[in-house]
Design a protein around this motif. Structure first.
Motif, PDB file in Angstrom:
ATOM      1  N   THR A 187     -19.006 -42.330  22.995  1.00  0.00           N
ATOM      2  CA  THR A 187     -17.220 -41.999  23.603  1.00  0.00           C
ATOM      3  C   THR A 187     -17.392 -43.497  24.719  1.00  0.00           C
ATOM      4  O   THR A 187     -18.068 -43.850  25.094  1.00  0.00           O
ATOM      5  CB  THR A 187     -16.632 -41.163  23.282  1.00  0.00           C
ATOM      6  N   ALA A 188     -15.929 -43.501  24.702  1.00  0.00           N
ATOM      7  CA  ALA A 188     -15.922 -44.608  26.087  1.00  0.00           C
ATOM      8  C   ALA A 188     -16.043 -44.051  27.359  1.00  0.00           C
ATOM      9  O   ALA A 188     -16.325 -44.620  28.017  1.00  0.00           O
ATOM     10  CB  ALA A 188     -14.366 -44.415  25.715  1.00  0.00           C
ATOM     11  N   CYS A 228     -15.481 -48.972  29.492  1.00  0.00           N
ATOM     12  CA  CYS A 228     -15.109 -48.769  28.224  1.00  0.00           C
ATOM     13  C   CYS A 228     -15.893 -49.230  27.604  1.00  0.00           C
ATOM     14  O   CYS A 228     -15.958 -50.514  26.975  1.00  0.00           O
ATOM     15  CB  CYS A 228     -14.056 -48.717  28.245  1.00  0.00           C
ATOM     16  N   ASP A 229     -16.371 -48.343  26.289  1.00  0.00           N
ATOM     17  CA  ASP A 229     -17.365 -49.245  24.575  1.00  0.00           C
ATOM     18  C   ASP A 229     -16.366 -49.930  23.861  1.00  0.00           C
ATOM     19  O   ASP A 229     -16.992 -50.631  22.870  1.00  0.00           O
ATOM     20  CB  ASP A 229     -18.468 -47.991  24.252  1.00  0.00           C
ATOM     21  N   ARG A 230     -14.627 -49.611  23.815  1.00  0.00           N
ATOM     22  CA  ARG A 230     -14.117 -50.535  23.530  1.00  0.00           C
ATOM     23  C   ARG A 230     -13.897 -51.680  24.379  1.00  0.00           C
ATOM     24  O   ARG A 230     -12.979 -52.886  23.462  1.00  0.00           O
ATOM     25  CB  ARG A 230     -12.348 -49.800  22.582  1.00  0.00           C
ATOM     26  N   CYS A 231     -12.840 -51.497  24.930  1.00  0.00           N
ATOM     27  CA  CYS A 231     -12.346 -52.904  26.230  1.00  0.00           C
ATOM     28  C   CYS A 231     -12.953 -53.672  27.248  1.00  0.00           C
ATOM     29  O   CYS A 231     -12.415 -54.222  27.983  1.00  0.00           O
ATOM     30  CB  CYS A 231     -10.719 -52.084  26.517  1.00  0.00           C
ATOM     31  N   HIS A 274      -7.768 -44.996  29.290  1.00  0.00           N
ATOM     32  CA  HIS A 274      -7.792 -45.608  28.201  1.00  0.00           C
ATOM     33  C   HIS A 274      -8.126 -44.032  27.064  1.00  0.00           C
ATOM     34  O   HIS A 274      -8.502 -44.002  26.091  1.00  0.00           O
ATOM     35  CB  HIS A 274      -9.601 -45.310  28.573  1.00  0.00           C
ATOM     36  N   CYS A 301      -7.939 -46.042  24.148  1.00  0.00           N
ATOM     37  CA  CYS A 301      -9.720 -46.502  23.249  1.00  0.00           C
ATOM     38  C   CYS A 301     -10.052 -45.168  23.120  1.00  0.00           C
ATOM     39  O   CYS A 301     -10.764 -45.331  21.637  1.00  0.00           O
ATOM     40  CB  CYS A 301     -10.345 -46.749  24.869  1.00  0.00           C
ATOM     41  N   ARG A 302      -9.829 -44.068  23.415  1.00  0.00           N
ATOM     42  CA  ARG A 302     -10.382 -43.206  23.194  1.00  0.00           C
ATOM     43  C   ARG A 302      -9.684 -42.474  21.402  1.00  0.00           C
ATOM     44  O   ARG A 302     -10.673 -42.283  20.721  1.00  0.00           O
ATOM     45  CB  ARG A 302     -10.367 -41.296  23.591  1.00  0.00           C
ATOM     46  N   ARG A 352     -11.756 -45.148  18.855  1.00  0.00           N
ATOM     47  CA  ARG A 352     -13.132 -45.123  19.074  1.00  0.00           C
ATOM     48  C   ARG A 352     -13.243 -44.317  17.499  1.00  0.00           C
ATOM     49  O   ARG A 352     -14.096 -43.930  17.321  1.00  0.00           O
ATOM     50  CB  ARG A 352     -13.696 -44.903  20.126  1.00  0.00           C
ATOM     51  N   PRO A 408     -18.199 -48.899  18.834  1.00  0.00           N
ATOM     52  CA  PRO A 408     -17.501 -49.721  19.644  1.00  0.00           C
ATOM     53  C   PRO A 408     -18.298 -51.207  19.816  1.00  0.00           C
ATOM     54  O   PRO A 408     -18.284 -51.766  18.810  1.00  0.00           O
ATOM     55  CB  PRO A 408     -19.591 -49.610  20.577  1.00  0.00           C
TER      56      PRO A 408
END
Length: 64
Positions: free
Chosen positions: A2-3, A9-12, A21, A24-25, A28, A33
């Motif tokens: 997860t972020a 952060c693996d999204r943004c 975030h 983002c959570r 996701r 990601p």
């Protein structure tokens, strides 16, 4: 993953401690990601019928 599991952060791609975030959570849960949570590099993402695979050139593959 997860972020909040890494430094980034693996999204943004922003630092995890920089903001909450929450968006983002939420996102996701439905999408793979985009950034490596360890090094912030943009990952190669492949969406499969059974899930997804994201690959960082430095840290390898993450799968769902």
């Amino acid at each position: 993953m997860t972020a909040v599991d890494g430094v980034w952060c693996d999204r943004c791609g922003e630092p995890v401690g920089a903001s909450a975030h929450e968006a983002c959570r939420t996102a996701r849960t439905l999408e793979p990601p985009r950034y490596c949570p360890s090094c912030r590099r943009r990952m190669k993402v492949q969406v499969l019928p059974t899930g997804w695979r994201a690959t960082c050139v430095e840290h390898g593959a993450i799968t769902d």
